[in-house]
Design a protein around this motif. Structure first.
Motif, PDB file in Angstrom:
ATOM      1  N   ARG A 127       0.824  -1.213   0.000  1.00  0.00           N
ATOM      2  CA  ARG A 127       0.000   0.000   0.000  1.00  0.00           C
ATOM      3  C   ARG A 127       0.860   1.266   0.000  1.00  0.00           C
ATOM      4  O   ARG A 127       0.463   2.307   0.504  1.00  0.00           O
ATOM      5  CB  ARG A 127      -0.963   0.048   1.194  1.00  0.00           C
ATOM      6  CG  ARG A 127      -1.984  -1.044   1.220  1.00  0.00           C
ATOM      7  CD  ARG A 127      -3.060  -0.813   2.288  1.00  0.00           C
ATOM      8  NE  ARG A 127      -2.491  -0.623   3.606  1.00  0.00           N
ATOM      9  CZ  ARG A 127      -2.519   0.535   4.257  1.00  0.00           C
ATOM     10  NH1 ARG A 127      -3.068   1.612   3.709  1.00  0.00           N
ATOM     11  NH2 ARG A 127      -1.998   0.630   5.464  1.00  0.00           N
TER      12      ARG A 127
ATOM     13  N   ASN B 184       2.411   4.588  -1.099  1.00  0.00           N
ATOM     14  CA  ASN B 184       2.056   5.692  -1.997  1.00  0.00           C
ATOM     15  C   ASN B 184       3.295   6.414  -2.532  1.00  0.00           C
ATOM     16  O   ASN B 184       3.308   6.893  -3.655  1.00  0.00           O
ATOM     17  CB  ASN B 184       1.142   6.685  -1.275  1.00  0.00           C
ATOM     18  CG  ASN B 184       0.427   7.612  -2.225  1.00  0.00           C
ATOM     19  OD1 ASN B 184      -0.185   7.159  -3.189  1.00  0.00           O
ATOM     20  ND2 ASN B 184       0.496   8.906  -1.963  1.00  0.00           N
TER      21      ASN B 184
ATOM     22  N   LYS C  68      -1.030   4.675   1.523  1.00  0.00           N
ATOM     23  CA  LYS C  68      -2.200   5.254   0.875  1.00  0.00           C
ATOM     24  C   LYS C  68      -3.215   5.741   1.906  1.00  0.00           C
ATOM     25  O   LYS C  68      -3.682   4.986   2.771  1.00  0.00           O
ATOM     26  CB  LYS C  68      -2.840   4.222  -0.046  1.00  0.00           C
ATOM     27  CG  LYS C  68      -3.892   4.781  -0.974  1.00  0.00           C
ATOM     28  CD  LYS C  68      -4.356   3.733  -1.954  1.00  0.00           C
ATOM     29  CE  LYS C  68      -5.401   4.300  -2.913  1.00  0.00           C
ATOM     30  NZ  LYS C  68      -5.843   3.283  -3.889  1.00  0.00           N
ATOM     31  N   ASN C  69      -3.537   7.053   1.841  1.00  0.00           N
ATOM     32  CA  ASN C  69      -4.570   7.694   2.672  1.00  0.00           C
ATOM     33  C   ASN C  69      -4.297   7.572   4.168  1.00  0.00           C
ATOM     34  O   ASN C  69      -5.227   7.667   4.979  1.00  0.00           O
ATOM     35  CB  ASN C  69      -5.956   7.117   2.371  1.00  0.00           C
ATOM     36  CG  ASN C  69      -6.378   7.364   0.945  1.00  0.00           C
ATOM     37  OD1 ASN C  69      -6.075   8.409   0.371  1.00  0.00           O
ATOM     38  ND2 ASN C  69      -7.074   6.398   0.357  1.00  0.00           N
ATOM     39  N   GLU C  70      -3.034   7.402   4.559  1.00  0.00           N
ATOM     40  CA  GLU C  70      -2.713   7.251   5.982  1.00  0.00           C
ATOM     41  C   GLU C  70      -2.017   8.501   6.514  1.00  0.00           C
ATOM     42  O   GLU C  70      -1.026   8.948   5.926  1.00  0.00           O
ATOM     43  CB  GLU C  70      -1.820   6.033   6.203  1.00  0.00           C
ATOM     44  CG  GLU C  70      -1.558   5.742   7.669  1.00  0.00           C
ATOM     45  CD  GLU C  70      -0.729   4.496   7.852  1.00  0.00           C
ATOM     46  OE1 GLU C  70      -1.251   3.501   8.378  1.00  0.00           O
ATOM     47  OE2 GLU C  70       0.456   4.514   7.459  1.00  0.00           O
TER      48      GLU C  70
ATOM     49  N   VAL D 270      -2.262  14.062   5.534  1.00  0.00           N
ATOM     50  CA  VAL D 270      -1.852  12.896   4.756  1.00  0.00           C
ATOM     51  C   VAL D 270      -0.645  13.322   3.924  1.00  0.00           C
ATOM     52  O   VAL D 270      -0.765  14.186   3.052  1.00  0.00           O
ATOM     53  CB  VAL D 270      -2.985  12.408   3.843  1.00  0.00           C
ATOM     54  CG1 VAL D 270      -2.498  11.261   2.962  1.00  0.00           C
ATOM     55  CG2 VAL D 270      -4.182  11.964   4.671  1.00  0.00           C
TER      56      VAL D 270
ATOM     57  N   GLN E  68       2.220  13.971   1.271  1.00  0.00           N
ATOM     58  CA  GLN E  68       2.330  13.855  -0.182  1.00  0.00           C
ATOM     59  C   GLN E  68       3.778  13.857  -0.653  1.00  0.00           C
ATOM     60  O   GLN E  68       4.111  13.220  -1.645  1.00  0.00           O
ATOM     61  CB  GLN E  68       1.569  14.998  -0.860  1.00  0.00           C
ATOM     62  CG  GLN E  68       0.097  15.036  -0.518  1.00  0.00           C
ATOM     63  CD  GLN E  68      -0.609  13.755  -0.911  1.00  0.00           C
ATOM     64  OE1 GLN E  68      -0.610  13.372  -2.078  1.00  0.00           O
ATOM     65  NE2 GLN E  68      -1.211  13.083   0.061  1.00  0.00           N
TER      66      GLN E  68
ATOM     67  N   GLN F 102      -1.824  16.876   2.557  1.00  0.00           N
ATOM     68  CA  GLN F 102      -3.177  17.033   2.050  1.00  0.00           C
ATOM     69  C   GLN F 102      -4.157  16.713   3.170  1.00  0.00           C
ATOM     70  O   GLN F 102      -3.797  16.078   4.157  1.00  0.00           O
ATOM     71  CB  GLN F 102      -3.424  16.118   0.846  1.00  0.00           C
ATOM     72  CG  GLN F 102      -2.799  16.626  -0.426  1.00  0.00           C
ATOM     73  CD  GLN F 102      -3.281  15.875  -1.651  1.00  0.00           C
ATOM     74  OE1 GLN F 102      -4.001  14.899  -1.546  1.00  0.00           O
ATOM     75  NE2 GLN F 102      -2.874  16.332  -2.823  1.00  0.00           N
TER      76      GLN F 102
ATOM     77  N   LEU G 246      -6.866  15.156   5.559  1.00  0.00           N
ATOM     78  CA  LEU G 246      -7.149  13.784   5.944  1.00  0.00           C
ATOM     79  C   LEU G 246      -8.512  13.333   5.453  1.00  0.00           C
ATOM     80  O   LEU G 246      -8.685  12.201   5.006  1.00  0.00           O
ATOM     81  CB  LEU G 246      -7.060  13.653   7.478  1.00  0.00           C
ATOM     82  CG  LEU G 246      -7.491  12.336   8.101  1.00  0.00           C
ATOM     83  CD1 LEU G 246      -6.642  11.187   7.574  1.00  0.00           C
ATOM     84  CD2 LEU G 246      -7.387  12.413   9.628  1.00  0.00           C
ATOM     85  N   HIS G 247      -9.497  14.227   5.508  1.00  0.00           N
ATOM     86  CA  HIS G 247     -10.862  13.847   5.181  1.00  0.00           C
ATOM     87  C   HIS G 247     -11.142  14.131   3.707  1.00  0.00           C
ATOM     88  O   HIS G 247     -10.880  15.225   3.197  1.00  0.00           O
ATOM     89  CB  HIS G 247     -11.844  14.613   6.067  1.00  0.00           C
ATOM     90  CG  HIS G 247     -11.567  14.425   7.532  1.00  0.00           C
ATOM     91  ND1 HIS G 247     -11.749  13.220   8.171  1.00  0.00           N
ATOM     92  CD2 HIS G 247     -11.091  15.294   8.472  1.00  0.00           C
ATOM     93  CE1 HIS G 247     -11.416  13.355   9.442  1.00  0.00           C
ATOM     94  NE2 HIS G 247     -11.012  14.593   9.649  1.00  0.00           N
ATOM     95  N   LYS G 248     -11.701  13.171   3.030  1.00  0.00           N
ATOM     96  CA  LYS G 248     -11.909  13.284   1.591  1.00  0.00           C
ATOM     97  C   LYS G 248     -12.918  14.373   1.227  1.00  0.00           C
ATOM     98  O   LYS G 248     -12.868  14.928   0.145  1.00  0.00           O
ATOM     99  CB  LYS G 248     -12.385  11.935   1.037  1.00  0.00           C
ATOM    100  CG  LYS G 248     -11.336  10.837   1.134  1.00  0.00           C
ATOM    101  CD  LYS G 248     -11.845   9.543   0.531  1.00  0.00           C
ATOM    102  CE  LYS G 248     -10.789   8.453   0.616  1.00  0.00           C
ATOM    103  NZ  LYS G 248     -11.274   7.176   0.047  1.00  0.00           N
TER     104      LYS G 248
END
Length: 547
Positions: free
Chosen positions: A293, A295, A317-319, A344, A346, A362, A364-366
């Motif tokens: 996983r 990124n 990913k997304n962590e 998160v 980048q 970036q 955390l929340h989408k």
């Protein structure tokens, strides 16, 4: 909020073990703010480094010139504090005359002989000295009636990977020295047809230079890397990888190439592989690691002072965390949580001058796309502690090779924010340069007029402009009409869709692609040098120095 650390720290790779290091971080925070909304109005990072003896490079090591032409001898040194440069000729003090015949430029960084004569033949020694040490190296000049080279050099070239194949470009003459077409075959076709690809073009994503001996370049749809021998200027091996290898990073300290693979075009099964002993041996293999996983991976850079790096960092990913790994054992050492900052990661950057990592965040929340991105986070490299936000700066940080300058493009304010790092390790807001570009990529180039200063060169990801920014004066020059870059949809591998690549600490040329051609830039004059046509999507570029 005040944070103070005093610890004993030894920097690997420095000529001698360094003593105790005092670290002071301080930030002024608005009262009542929670960790997740903390806004820093002032950041002070004090990482008091001891003095470091100079380390020096000269260029060229040797050269032959015919009488009447000019000759340039360059000298580059790093040390703490800045070393002073002086020159000797055949062991005697060199005293430049006031005429144009002999002159020192940029505080001795360049020795220029305007019109060489036979008596200028000799060994020119550049000496770098500061309060704790001295280093020196020799650049030899031969003045001969017939100094033409009898064979073409294979060094000091740009390797450009495009739809058509591989182009080896000599920048000063804008001469294509070698062209490997996509259907050329050595041990394999350069770009065999791919059933999943509707086009008949080569598809590249990432390349690394391994000690000016090999180039590794990835071909994602083919699940492989090509290995090029720089001396022979040809492909010598195919290295199979997991599906879709998209990013390569070279760990110079351990001579290994890290390969980030996606598993598929939509990143469903990302993983990480490593190629050990990348510059030695005859057969190279990619070894699968246990990391899943993944990124991205960040390996701190080496330079003349810091020659060994032990640890790297992974983003999953997304962590909201970064994972510290040991480059020797390939094991995870520590996880640094960024959850309290809703970050998160980048990308990362590092300066050894203050011992601080810069993390580009970036949300955390989408569903938080309407909110501004979180600010950069500072992490102490000694304790792996999150210090807090870096002022109100967001986005990716770029750090100069000597660790003295940190530049962050600010898309919301159309500025390049420049921070400097003092010899005491203090991170300071220096200036803001007007930036009319939506920055795709940025590189540093040593100044040709002042020692220990830099230019920044930035490309636009959407337009035809390129920016030169002088960090000593704050002046900005924009070159227009370099044609449009590759569109982001045609560059799905992440990273800049318009790279800019320099030719090392002594080179004056840079390369940047448009969608249909390659532009060579003269960094010394800050002008376009030439355009090489019929090189489409040449966004994977590697510089190879002297071979």
């Amino acid at each position: 909020f005040f944070f103070f650390v005093f610890s004993l720290y030894f920097l690997s790779g420095v000529n001698s073990a360094l003593g105790a290091v005092g670290v002071l971080f301080c930030a002024s925070v608005l009262p009542g703010d929670t960790n997740s909304r903390r806004r820093v109005h002032y950041v002070c990072v004090c990482f008091s480094l001891p003095a470091v003896p100079p380390v020096i490079l000269v260029y060229p090591e040797t050269q032959a010139q015919e009488p009447g032409v000019s000759a340039s001898l360059r000298c580059y040194a790093e040390g703490i504090p800045d070393p002073k440069l002086t020159w000797l000729k055949n062991g005697l003090d060199l005293k430049p005359r006031s005429s144009k015949q002999l002159s020192l430029i940029a505080n001795g960084s360049e020795l220029l002989i305007g019109s060489v004569r036979y008596e200028d033949t000799g060994a020119y020694t550049c000496i770098a000295k500061n309060e704790v040490g001295v280093d020196e190296d020799i650049s030899s000049l031969f003045v001969e009636d017939s100094a033409k080279k009898t064979r073409l050099s294979v060094g000091n070239m740009f390797y450009i990977f495009s739809d058509e194949g591989i182009t080896v470009l000599q920048p000063s003459e804008c001469e294509v020295r070698r062209q490997m077409k996509r259907r050329d075959r050595v041990i394999t076709e350069i770009c065999p047809p791919v059933s999943s690809s509707p086009s008949d073009s080569c598809v590249w994503s990432s390349a690394v230079n391994v000690r000016d001996k090999y180039i590794y370049v990835s071909q994602p749809p083919l699940s492989r890397l090509l290995l090029l021998d720089v001396q022979a200027q040809k492909v010598v091996q195919v290295v199979a990888t997991d599906p879709f290898p998209v990013k390569l990073q070279y760990d110079k300290s351990h001579d290994q190439v890290w390969v980030l693979t996606w598993g598929s075009a939509d990143r469903t099964r990302p993983s990480l592989q490593v190629i050990p002993q990348a510059s030695v041996g005859e057969v190279h293999h990619a070894v699968r690691t246990t990391f899943q996983r993944v990124n991205d991976i960040f390996i701190p850079p080496t330079n003349l002072i810091i020659t060994h790096v032990r640890f790297a960092f992974l983003f999953l990913k997304n962590e909201p965390a970064v994972h510290k790994i040991d480059l020797e054992t390939l094991h995870r050492v520590k996880t640094i949580s960024l959850k309290n900052y809703s970050c998160v990661p980048q990308s990362m950057a590092y300066t050894h001058m203050s011992g601080v990592y810069f993390i580009h965040c970036q949300n955390l929340h989408k569903n938080s796309f309407k909110n501004p991105p979180p600010p950069q986070l500072l992490v102490d490299s000694v304790t792996d502690t999150v210090i807090g936000p870096n002022l109100n700066l967001s986005g990716q940080a770029f750090v100069s090779q000597d660790g003295r300058f940190v530049v962050t493009p600010q898309t919301q304010t159309s500025k390049l924010t420049v921070q400097t790092v003092s010899f005491q390790g203090e991170l300071r807001l220096n200036q803001e340069l007007h930036n009319p570009l939506a920055v795709s990529d940025l590189v540093f180039q040593p100044s040709f007029t002042e020692s220990n200063q830099h230019l920044v060169v930035a490309t636009s990801g959407t337009g035809t402009d390129l920016l030169f920014g002088d960090l000593s004066s704050g002046s900005v020059e924009v070159i227009k009409s370099l044609k449009y870059p590759i569109s982001p949809k045609d560059w799905p591998w992440g990273g800049p869709n318009r790279v800019v690549v320099s030719s090392g600490p002594f080179g004056q040329y840079l390369v940047t692609p448009s969608s249909e051609s390659i532009f060579v830039l003269n960094g010394k004059q800050r002008t376009p040098h030439c355009e090489v046509s019929d090189i489409k999507r040449g966004n994977t570029v590697v510089w190879v120095g002297e071979v």
